[in-house]
Scaffold this active site. Structure first.
Site, PDB file in Angstrom:
ATOM      1  N   HIS A 120      39.720   2.073  16.997  1.00  0.00           N
ATOM      2  CA  HIS A 120      38.552   2.455  17.789  1.00  0.00           C
ATOM      3  C   HIS A 120      37.954   1.266  18.551  1.00  0.00           C
ATOM      4  O   HIS A 120      37.913   0.139  18.080  1.00  0.00           O
ATOM      5  CB  HIS A 120      37.478   3.119  16.913  1.00  0.00           C
ATOM      6  CG  HIS A 120      37.030   2.305  15.746  1.00  0.00           C
ATOM      7  ND1 HIS A 120      36.315   2.847  14.696  1.00  0.00           N
ATOM      8  CD2 HIS A 120      37.204   1.005  15.420  1.00  0.00           C
ATOM      9  CE1 HIS A 120      36.050   1.909  13.811  1.00  0.00           C
ATOM     10  NE2 HIS A 120      36.581   0.800  14.230  1.00  0.00           N
ATOM     11  N   ASN A 121      37.517   1.571  19.779  1.00  0.00           N
ATOM     12  CA  ASN A 121      36.837   0.615  20.666  1.00  0.00           C
ATOM     13  C   ASN A 121      37.734  -0.505  21.181  1.00  0.00           C
ATOM     14  O   ASN A 121      37.236  -1.472  21.765  1.00  0.00           O
ATOM     15  CB  ASN A 121      35.606   0.003  19.984  1.00  0.00           C
ATOM     16  CG  ASN A 121      34.603   1.052  19.548  1.00  0.00           C
ATOM     17  OD1 ASN A 121      34.474   2.104  20.162  1.00  0.00           O
ATOM     18  ND2 ASN A 121      33.902   0.779  18.455  1.00  0.00           N
TER      19      ASN A 121
END
Length: 350
Positions: free
Chosen positions: A236-237
């Site tokens: 994620h991210n």
């Protein structure tokens, strides 16, 4: 597969044709195994093999061309890649939705989209012209797929996934699953909601069975031209810059960034909050510790990752260790012998 002439291929790749311009080409092959009708290529080191190949035409670098049908180009391998895509134009299924597929009424599909058997397209999805979705795929609510994309069987796009144009996603890929976000309250792990999404640019390719997680609160971004190999994990991210490459079995932990045209080797582990600057290179099986930065254009290798020039210096001394150990043993023996001589001299003086 379409049939092209040597002249058509030369014009397409911008090369200089020598030989029979009417030679027909319909496939590609290596110098050693190509059959008649095939296009091959040879870098400078392999030019001596060109006369013996059965290929009908060969892409070669500048210089004195062999006495056969060849196309002279500056970069034979690059020209070969372009020509191969053109010659081997993949068969495109007929437009339409297979009777066993389910497409929500609120989904918007261009007229020439193909949706294969047992696929499911949820409400709010938009799919651009020329896109092919093969059997057994799932496209989650609110996702957007651009023009001329290709999703192989069993691709899963979670809700709100964004895919640009001319993207190829191979079998078994999962895009938009929850990131690995948990916090320990002293007794148990609490899940941190993953409410972001994944945005993938144009001309991206994602290899089979790779996973790209949705952002925790914002978005996970894969920019234009990125190539991701099989069996990769993008957390994620993470943000991957334009035309970067990520090789097989690599894992990139949350909130790390990979700059444009960076190269990540196979089986690399990149911890959280790392930064690989543009044109940085991380060698195979490298371990990049948390919050580490690989400067622009630098080559890093090893675990923990460090500049390759430092590793080469260390390796130089490591290779000398056996000789150095012999030298140390010899010096120790000489010292012991010298001590013994001094002791004998003292005894004689007394």
């Amino acid at each position: 597969m379409p049939t092209r002439t040597a002249r058509e291929v030369a014009d397409y790749v911008g090369g200089a044709l020598h030989g029979d311009e009417k030679v027909e080409l319909h496939t590609v092959g290596s110098l050693e195994r190509a059959e008649p009708g095939a296009l091959a290529y040879a870098e400078a080191a392999y030019l001596p093999r060109v006369p013996a190949t059965r290929a009908s035409c060969v892409l070669v670098p500048p210089g004195e061309p062999p006495d056969r049908t060849v196309i002279v180009v500056e970069r034979p391998r690059v020209a070969f890649a372009r020509a191969a895509q053109w010659l081997l134009d993949r068969h495109r299924p007929e437009p339409g939705v297979h009777p066993t597929a389910i497409v929500a009424r609120a989904a918007q599909l261009a007229d020439d989209v193909h949706v294969g058997a047992w696929s499911l397209v949820e409400a709010g999805v938009t799919i651009g012209r020329g896109t092919v979705i093969h059997a057994g795929c799932y496209v989650g609510p609110g996702s957007r797929i651009g023009d001329d994309c290709l999703l192989f069987p069993r691709v899963v796009l979670y809700a709100a996934t964004e895919i640009g144009d001319r993207v190829t996603i191979h079998a078994g890929v999962v895009i938009g699953a929850d990131g690995f976000g948990f916090v320990f309250d002293g007794e148990r792990h609490l899940k941190v909601p993953q409410v972001g999404h994944v945005a993938i640019g144009s001309d991206v390719e994602v290899g089979a069975n790779s996973c790209i997680d949705r952002g925790a609160l914002d978005e996970t971004v894969v920019d234009d031209g990125v190539k991701i190999d099989n069996l990769c994990q993008i957390a994620h991210n993470v943000r991957i810059g334009t035309h970067a490459t990520v090789s097989s079995q690599t894992g990139i932990a949350g909130s790390s960034t990979v700059g444009e045209r960076a190269t990540i080797g196979g089986q690399v582990g990149i911890a959280d909050y790392c930064r690989i600057d543009p044109h940085g290179i991380v060698g195979a099986q490298c371990g990049v510790p948390s919050r580490k930065r690989v400067p622009a254009g630098e080559v890093y290798w090893g675990t923990p990752a460090r500049p390759l020039r430092n590793i080469k210096k260390q390796q130089f001394y490591l290779n000398r260790l056996p000789r150095m150990a012999d030298d140390v043993r010899r010096l120790q023996a000489e010292i012991e012998e010298l001590k013994a001589r001094l002791d004998r001299d003292r005894e004689s003086a007394q």
